[in-house]
Design a protein around this motif. Structure first.
Motif, PDB file in Angstrom:
ATOM      1  N   VAL A 146     -11.544 -42.910 -27.582  1.00  0.00           N
ATOM      2  CA  VAL A 146     -12.554 -43.958 -27.673  1.00  0.00           C
ATOM      3  C   VAL A 146     -13.206 -43.859 -29.044  1.00  0.00           C
ATOM      4  CG1 VAL A 146     -14.696 -44.859 -26.677  1.00  0.00           C
ATOM      5  CG2 VAL A 146     -12.939 -43.869 -25.188  1.00  0.00           C
ATOM      6  N   VAL A 147     -13.287 -44.992 -29.735  1.00  0.00           N
ATOM      7  CA  VAL A 147     -13.829 -45.017 -31.092  1.00  0.00           C
ATOM      8  C   VAL A 147     -14.882 -46.113 -31.177  1.00  0.00           C
ATOM      9  CG1 VAL A 147     -13.267 -45.377 -33.534  1.00  0.00           C
ATOM     10  CG2 VAL A 147     -11.639 -44.187 -32.045  1.00  0.00           C
ATOM     11  N   ASN A 148     -16.080 -45.740 -31.603  1.00  0.00           N
ATOM     12  CA  ASN A 148     -17.155 -46.698 -31.761  1.00  0.00           C
ATOM     13  C   ASN A 148     -16.908 -47.566 -32.993  1.00  0.00           C
ATOM     14  OD1 ASN A 148     -19.953 -47.588 -32.848  1.00  0.00           O
ATOM     15  ND2 ASN A 148     -20.323 -47.019 -30.712  1.00  0.00           N
ATOM     16  N   VAL A 149     -17.258 -48.855 -32.892  1.00  0.00           N
ATOM     17  CA  VAL A 149     -16.960 -49.792 -33.973  1.00  0.00           C
ATOM     18  C   VAL A 149     -18.126 -50.013 -34.927  1.00  0.00           C
ATOM     19  CG1 VAL A 149     -15.129 -50.954 -32.704  1.00  0.00           C
ATOM     20  CG2 VAL A 149     -17.473 -51.844 -32.572  1.00  0.00           C
ATOM     21  N   SER A 150     -19.152 -49.177 -34.863  1.00  0.00           N
ATOM     22  CA  SER A 150     -20.205 -49.300 -35.865  1.00  0.00           C
ATOM     23  C   SER A 150     -19.687 -48.750 -37.185  1.00  0.00           C
ATOM     24  CB  SER A 150     -21.464 -48.558 -35.419  1.00  0.00           C
ATOM     25  OG  SER A 150     -21.187 -47.194 -35.247  1.00  0.00           O
ATOM     26  N   GLY A 151     -20.151 -49.331 -38.261  1.00  0.00           N
ATOM     27  CA  GLY A 151     -19.717 -48.881 -39.581  1.00  0.00           C
ATOM     28  C   GLY A 151     -18.664 -49.793 -40.178  1.00  0.00           C
ATOM     29  N   SER A 152     -18.154 -49.374 -41.320  1.00  0.00           N
ATOM     30  CA  SER A 152     -17.160 -50.170 -42.042  1.00  0.00           C
ATOM     31  C   SER A 152     -15.784 -50.011 -41.394  1.00  0.00           C
ATOM     32  CB  SER A 152     -17.078 -49.709 -43.500  1.00  0.00           C
ATOM     33  OG  SER A 152     -16.450 -48.436 -43.577  1.00  0.00           O
ATOM     34  N   PRO A 153     -14.884 -50.952 -41.662  1.00  0.00           N
ATOM     35  CA  PRO A 153     -13.520 -50.803 -41.138  1.00  0.00           C
ATOM     36  C   PRO A 153     -12.874 -49.473 -41.546  1.00  0.00           C
ATOM     37  CG  PRO A 153     -13.830 -53.037 -41.909  1.00  0.00           C
ATOM     38  CD  PRO A 153     -15.061 -52.255 -42.315  1.00  0.00           C
ATOM     39  N   GLN A 154     -13.135 -49.020 -42.762  1.00  0.00           N
ATOM     40  CA  GLN A 154     -12.562 -47.754 -43.219  1.00  0.00           C
ATOM     41  C   GLN A 154     -13.134 -46.580 -42.426  1.00  0.00           C
ATOM     42  OE1 GLN A 154     -13.767 -50.208 -45.252  1.00  0.00           O
ATOM     43  NE2 GLN A 154     -11.780 -50.921 -45.969  1.00  0.00           N
ATOM     44  N   GLU A 155     -14.437 -46.612 -42.136  1.00  0.00           N
ATOM     45  CA  GLU A 155     -15.053 -45.543 -41.348  1.00  0.00           C
ATOM     46  C   GLU A 155     -14.503 -45.528 -39.921  1.00  0.00           C
ATOM     47  OE1 GLU A 155     -19.486 -45.333 -43.406  1.00  0.00           O
ATOM     48  OE2 GLU A 155     -19.080 -46.872 -41.901  1.00  0.00           O
ATOM     49  N   ILE A 156     -14.346 -46.697 -39.344  1.00  0.00           N
ATOM     50  CA  ILE A 156     -13.812 -46.804 -37.984  1.00  0.00           C
ATOM     51  C   ILE A 156     -12.377 -46.284 -37.946  1.00  0.00           C
ATOM     52  CG2 ILE A 156     -13.206 -48.413 -36.122  1.00  0.00           C
ATOM     53  CD1 ILE A 156     -15.492 -50.253 -37.354  1.00  0.00           C
TER      54      ILE A 156
END
Length: 172
Positions: A146-156
């Protein structure tokens, strides 16, 4: 050397599957397939009209994604698919044993805000409630992260790569 995985990037509309999928594929060095391209035209028309798909609409779409994933077994790949229900993920696993899921998650307000900025996409914001109502998160016996989608696309994407690296080798 580890066998490349086939990864399904999943989540409700607006979580960034189409953005994160290609970035993740590039980081993993495997091809990307856009799940929306597997939808029959009748399903796209239905969603464009603001009508949620039912399971009968989804089976051919899931089967097409499953065939693609099966063809990438041992080679690796990344494909996007909402894969909202356990039964949908089970169907994908039946077609392509060994696939893993990256479940992109975020709070409803963030997802709705991102959806409202999209241009030219057939999925209207009005269907977001039906997506959240249908969502069955990954269960403990399902291989995925599970990955949270807050932040930039690169961070995600980086969070997704790091999370995938924590999975046991037996799922690769």
């Amino acid at each position: 050397m580890r066998t490349p995985r086939v990864v399904v990037v999943m989540g409700v509309a607006g979580t960034g599957k189409t953005t994160i999928g290609p970035l993740l594929a590039a980081r993993l060095g495997v091809p990307y397939a856009e799940g929306d391209e597997f939808h029959p035209s009748a399903s796209i028309a239905k969603m464009s009209a603001g009508v949620p798909l039912d399971d009968t609409d989804r089976w051919p779409w899931l089967d097409a994604i499953g065939r693609w994933a099966h063809g990438r077994a041992g080679l690796g790949g990344v494909v996007s698919s909402s894969a909202l229900k356990r039964s949908y993920r089970d169907r994908l696993r039946a077609a392509a044993p060994g696939i893993v899921f990256v479940h992109l998650t975020g709070d409803r307000a963030l997802v709705e805000e991102r959806m409202s900025r999209r241009q030219g996409h057939f999925m209207p914001t009005a269907l977001l409630d039906s997506q959240f109502a249908t969502l069955q998160p990954l269960e403990p016996d399902e291989t995925g992260v599970v990955v949270n989608v807050s932040g930039s696309p690169q961070e995600i994407t980086e969070r997704a790569v790091e999370a995938l690296a924590t999975l046991p080798d037996s799922t690769r």
